[in-house]
Design a protein around this motif. Sequence first.
Motif, PDB file in Angstrom:
ATOM      1  N   ILE A   9       8.808  37.165 110.002  1.00 37.39           N
ATOM      2  CA  ILE A   9       8.782  38.273 109.040  1.00 37.39           C
ATOM      3  C   ILE A   9       8.277  39.513 109.764  1.00 37.39           C
ATOM      4  CG2 ILE A   9       7.757  39.163 106.909  1.00 37.39           C
ATOM      5  CD1 ILE A   9       7.317  36.159 106.117  1.00 37.39           C
ATOM      6  N   VAL A  10       9.068  40.575 109.739  1.00 39.26           N
ATOM      7  CA  VAL A  10       8.683  41.842 110.368  1.00 39.26           C
ATOM      8  C   VAL A  10       8.773  42.939 109.319  1.00 39.26           C
ATOM      9  CG1 VAL A  10       9.209  43.514 112.190  1.00 39.26           C
ATOM     10  CG2 VAL A  10       9.562  41.066 112.602  1.00 39.26           C
ATOM     11  N   VAL A  11       7.654  43.614 109.060  1.00 38.81           N
ATOM     12  CA  VAL A  11       7.626  44.710 108.088  1.00 38.81           C
ATOM     13  C   VAL A  11       7.301  46.003 108.832  1.00 38.81           C
ATOM     14  CG1 VAL A  11       6.588  45.618 105.977  1.00 38.81           C
ATOM     15  CG2 VAL A  11       6.854  43.137 106.276  1.00 38.81           C
ATOM     16  N   ASN A  12       8.268  46.894 108.868  1.00 37.15           N
ATOM     17  CA  ASN A  12       8.106  48.171 109.572  1.00 37.15           C
ATOM     18  C   ASN A  12       7.651  49.238 108.592  1.00 37.15           C
ATOM     19  OD1 ASN A  12       8.898  47.446 112.293  1.00 37.15           O
ATOM     20  ND2 ASN A  12      10.944  47.128 111.455  1.00 37.15           N
ATOM     21  N   SER A  13       6.326  49.336 108.442  1.00 36.56           N
ATOM     22  CA  SER A  13       5.755  50.253 107.461  1.00 36.56           C
ATOM     23  C   SER A  13       5.096  51.469 108.102  1.00 36.56           C
ATOM     24  CB  SER A  13       4.723  49.508 106.594  1.00 36.56           C
ATOM     25  OG  SER A  13       4.242  50.327 105.560  1.00 36.56           O
ATOM     26  N   ALA A  14       5.000  51.498 109.427  1.00 29.07           N
ATOM     27  CA  ALA A  14       4.386  52.645 110.104  1.00 29.07           C
ATOM     28  C   ALA A  14       5.238  53.888 109.883  1.00 29.07           C
ATOM     29  CB  ALA A  14       4.246  52.364 111.599  1.00 29.07           C
ATOM     30  N   GLY A  15       4.592  54.989 109.533  1.00 33.00           N
ATOM     31  CA  GLY A  15       5.327  56.233 109.323  1.00 33.00           C
ATOM     32  C   GLY A  15       4.390  57.421 109.284  1.00 33.00           C
ATOM     33  N   ILE A  16       4.894  58.583 109.679  1.00 34.30           N
ATOM     34  CA  ILE A  16       4.098  59.806 109.650  1.00 34.30           C
ATOM     35  C   ILE A  16       4.954  60.952 109.096  1.00 34.30           C
ATOM     36  CG2 ILE A  16       2.666  59.100 111.608  1.00 34.30           C
ATOM     37  CD1 ILE A  16       4.284  61.128 113.319  1.00 34.30           C
ATOM     38  N   THR A  17       4.285  62.010 108.678  1.00 38.65           N
ATOM     39  CA  THR A  17       4.959  63.250 108.288  1.00 38.65           C
ATOM     40  C   THR A  17       4.406  64.395 109.123  1.00 38.65           C
ATOM     41  OG1 THR A  17       3.321  63.649 106.545  1.00 38.65           O
ATOM     42  CG2 THR A  17       5.368  62.561 105.894  1.00 38.65           C
ATOM     43  N   ARG A  18       5.266  65.348 109.402  1.00 38.47           N
ATOM     44  CA  ARG A  18       4.887  66.623 110.009  1.00 38.47           C
ATOM     45  C   ARG A  18       5.773  67.675 109.351  1.00 38.47           C
ATOM     46  NH1 ARG A  18       1.576  63.696 111.666  1.00 38.47           N
ATOM     47  NH2 ARG A  18       0.858  63.303 113.804  1.00 38.47           N
ATOM     48  N   ASP A  19       5.425  68.013 108.108  1.00 37.74           N
ATOM     49  CA  ASP A  19       6.311  68.836 107.288  1.00 37.74           C
ATOM     50  C   ASP A  19       6.337  70.291 107.746  1.00 37.74           C
ATOM     51  OD1 ASP A  19       6.736  66.548 105.847  1.00 37.74           O
ATOM     52  OD2 ASP A  19       5.553  67.156 104.102  1.00 37.74           O
ATOM     53  N   GLY A  20       7.477  70.919 107.514  1.00 30.34           N
ATOM     54  CA  GLY A  20       7.620  72.335 107.822  1.00 30.34           C
ATOM     55  C   GLY A  20       9.053  72.770 107.582  1.00 30.34           C
ATOM     56  N   TYR A  21       9.222  74.005 107.145  1.00 24.82           N
ATOM     57  CA  TYR A  21      10.574  74.515 106.937  1.00 24.82           C
ATOM     58  C   TYR A  21      11.307  74.592 108.272  1.00 24.82           C
ATOM     59  CZ  TYR A  21       9.232  75.655 102.174  1.00 24.82           C
ATOM     60  OH  TYR A  21       8.821  75.565 100.871  1.00 24.82           O
ATOM     61  N   LEU A  22      12.613  74.429 108.213  1.00 22.95           N
ATOM     62  CA  LEU A  22      13.429  74.318 109.421  1.00 22.95           C
ATOM     63  C   LEU A  22      13.193  75.459 110.404  1.00 22.95           C
ATOM     64  CD1 LEU A  22      16.909  72.985 108.277  1.00 22.95           C
ATOM     65  CD2 LEU A  22      15.563  72.145 110.195  1.00 22.95           C
TER      66      LEU A  22
END
Length: 246
Positions: A84-97
């Motif tokens: 069983i492999v759960v890929n839950s790692a995630g990040i945000t770096r929000d910004g307008y284009l």
Amino acid sequence: MVLLGKLAIVTGAGSGIGRATCRLLARDGAKVIAADRNLRAAEQTAKDIGNDHVLPLEVNVASLESVSKAVNYSITQFKQPPSIVVNSAGITRDGYLLKLTEQDYDDVYAVNLKGTFLMTQQFARAMIEHHIRNGSVVNMSSIVARLSNPGQANYAATKAGVVSLTEIAAKEFGKFGIRVNAILPGFIDTPMVEVVPEKVKQDVLRRCPMGRLGRPEEIAEVIAFLASEKSSYVNGAAIEVTGGLN
């Protein structure tokens, strides 16, 4: 105890959905490797769950070397790779284009999409080499992949990529007895959502028929289902868990 005797690895295990998933997989009988780039956070997850079924491990999903070490660790420690492999790692770096920096784009891509690719590839390869059937990979996308929120071009693109990666992996790995599915959470009460401006959160609540944020455990329950034989014919699916948000 539908996962009794199973071994799982969960990335992003130091908080939020990853931590809740570790708890529920352990509840269902699995031994769980709680993987996170922040080892102290992964150790806290293991401590909070409070049994010997959860082992913390430092893993940087954006690094092939680190992911390969995690594969080797699991085989050394348990004589087999996780099924069983759960890929839950995630990040945000929000910004307008127009203001989004190359570094912010690269950082989000490296964790959210490349990291999912490396974990899926390396652990599926290990399952195949060790003749493990009934494997399950669960990848974390996001409803943002379909809502395409302004200010989240990098995040939305990576999460849309996770869906495509999942669908292709499901087609390629099915013959080996490995199912691959994706979950698209809505706005969930996690550290990632805590930093979202209050005005944005209120707008989300107005658009969500259930009128509230989701709980990490509500995503983890779907992950636990996909990890088990109860979902034995679910493959290549992208499941929205959003409270009806669209």
